[in-house]
Design a protein around this motif. Structure first.
Motif, PDB file in Angstrom:
ATOM      1  N   PHE A   1       0.828  -1.208   0.000  1.00  0.00           N
ATOM      2  CA  PHE A   1       0.000   0.000   0.000  1.00  0.00           C
ATOM      3  C   PHE A   1       0.861   1.256   0.000  1.00  0.00           C
ATOM      4  CE2 PHE A   1      -3.009  -3.191   1.405  1.00  0.00           C
ATOM      5  CZ  PHE A   1      -4.099  -2.878   0.615  1.00  0.00           C
ATOM      6  N   GLU A   2       2.010   1.199   0.648  1.00  0.00           N
ATOM      7  CA  GLU A   2       2.956   2.321   0.622  1.00  0.00           C
ATOM      8  C   GLU A   2       3.307   2.665  -0.827  1.00  0.00           C
ATOM      9  OE1 GLU A   2       7.631   3.233   1.661  1.00  0.00           O
ATOM     10  OE2 GLU A   2       6.720   1.372   2.379  1.00  0.00           O
TER      11      GLU A   2
ATOM     12  N   VAL B   1      -0.129   6.961  -6.722  1.00  0.00           N
ATOM     13  CA  VAL B   1      -1.373   7.651  -7.097  1.00  0.00           C
ATOM     14  C   VAL B   1      -1.504   9.015  -6.406  1.00  0.00           C
ATOM     15  CG1 VAL B   1      -2.589   5.529  -7.712  1.00  0.00           C
ATOM     16  CG2 VAL B   1      -2.809   6.435  -5.379  1.00  0.00           C
ATOM     17  N   GLY B   2      -0.370   9.595  -6.057  1.00  0.00           N
ATOM     18  CA  GLY B   2      -0.369  10.963  -5.560  1.00  0.00           C
ATOM     19  C   GLY B   2      -0.703  11.140  -4.089  1.00  0.00           C
TER      20      GLY B   2
ATOM     21  N   LEU C   1       0.439   9.786   2.738  1.00  0.00           N
ATOM     22  CA  LEU C   1       0.019   8.495   3.262  1.00  0.00           C
ATOM     23  C   LEU C   1       1.090   7.438   3.003  1.00  0.00           C
ATOM     24  CD1 LEU C   1      -2.116   6.853   4.698  1.00  0.00           C
ATOM     25  CD2 LEU C   1      -3.361   6.674   2.544  1.00  0.00           C
ATOM     26  N   SER C   2       1.704   7.511   1.846  1.00  0.00           N
ATOM     27  CA  SER C   2       2.801   6.606   1.508  1.00  0.00           C
ATOM     28  C   SER C   2       3.944   6.771   2.513  1.00  0.00           C
ATOM     29  CB  SER C   2       3.292   6.889   0.085  1.00  0.00           C
ATOM     30  OG  SER C   2       4.405   6.089  -0.222  1.00  0.00           O
ATOM     31  N   ASN C   3       4.273   8.011   2.842  1.00  0.00           N
ATOM     32  CA  ASN C   3       5.336   8.270   3.806  1.00  0.00           C
ATOM     33  C   ASN C   3       4.993   7.706   5.186  1.00  0.00           C
ATOM     34  OD1 ASN C   3       6.910   9.578   1.917  1.00  0.00           O
ATOM     35  ND2 ASN C   3       6.126  11.601   2.442  1.00  0.00           N
TER      36      ASN C   3
ATOM     37  N   SER D   1       8.426   2.863  12.408  1.00  0.00           N
ATOM     38  CA  SER D   1       7.679   2.841  13.673  1.00  0.00           C
ATOM     39  C   SER D   1       6.202   2.572  13.419  1.00  0.00           C
ATOM     40  CB  SER D   1       7.846   4.166  14.423  1.00  0.00           C
ATOM     41  OG  SER D   1       9.201   4.354  14.759  1.00  0.00           O
ATOM     42  N   PHE D   2       5.666   3.199  12.391  1.00  0.00           N
ATOM     43  CA  PHE D   2       4.258   2.975  12.051  1.00  0.00           C
ATOM     44  C   PHE D   2       4.055   1.539  11.587  1.00  0.00           C
ATOM     45  CE2 PHE D   2       0.589   2.986   9.240  1.00  0.00           C
ATOM     46  CZ  PHE D   2      -0.365   3.596  10.055  1.00  0.00           C
TER      47      PHE D   2
END
Length: 133
Positions: free
Chosen positions: A69-70, A76-77, A81-83, A89-90
């Motif tokens: 998903f990252e 897709v811009g 969220l990718s970061n 940690s996330f």
């Protein structure tokens, strides 16, 4: 998994974003398609493809689960969220949550277990081979 309504909703949403941004170099492969073979997707088996989301990068690297998903969200811009999804940690929290969700996905959407789907697929393969011989 094009037979999973939740997965299908997400993929359709991602495809619309990609189209809107003019992203042309993404190929969407449905692991649930009766004609799916591992050769179509970097050797990812039907079973593994049904367990979690996969993305094959331009360089052939296979990303799965949250990392998939990252990559998708970045393409897709949705860089923010990718970061977030790429933050180690996330990921320590997100990966177990995603894995838990992925195990529940089939029963929550009213579908048979992965074991039943695998049995059906094997039976279909035997039937197809029998018809072609």
């Amino acid at each position: 998994d094009g037979e999973c309504p939740i997965c299908l909703y997400e993929i359709n949403w991602l495809q619309k974003r990609a189209d809107k941004l003019g992203v042309k170099d993404m190929e969407w492969i449905d692991v649930a398609d009766k004609d799916y073979t591992p050769e179509k997707c970097a050797g990812i088996s039907y079973e593994r493809g049904m367990e979690v989301m996969h993305v094959v990068g331009r360089d052939g690297t296979i990303h799965d689960s949250v990392s998939a998903f990252e990559i998708l969200y970045g393409a897709v811009g949705l860089g923010w969220l990718s970061n977030l999804l790429g933050n180690p940690s996330f990921q320590k929290v997100a990966n177990p949550v995603y894995d838990f969700w992925a195990q529940l996905r089939l029963p929550l959407t009213g579908r048979p277990s992965l074991e039943v789907l695998l049995e059906r697929r094997r039976a279909d393969e035997v039937t197809c081979r029998s018809k072609s011989t």
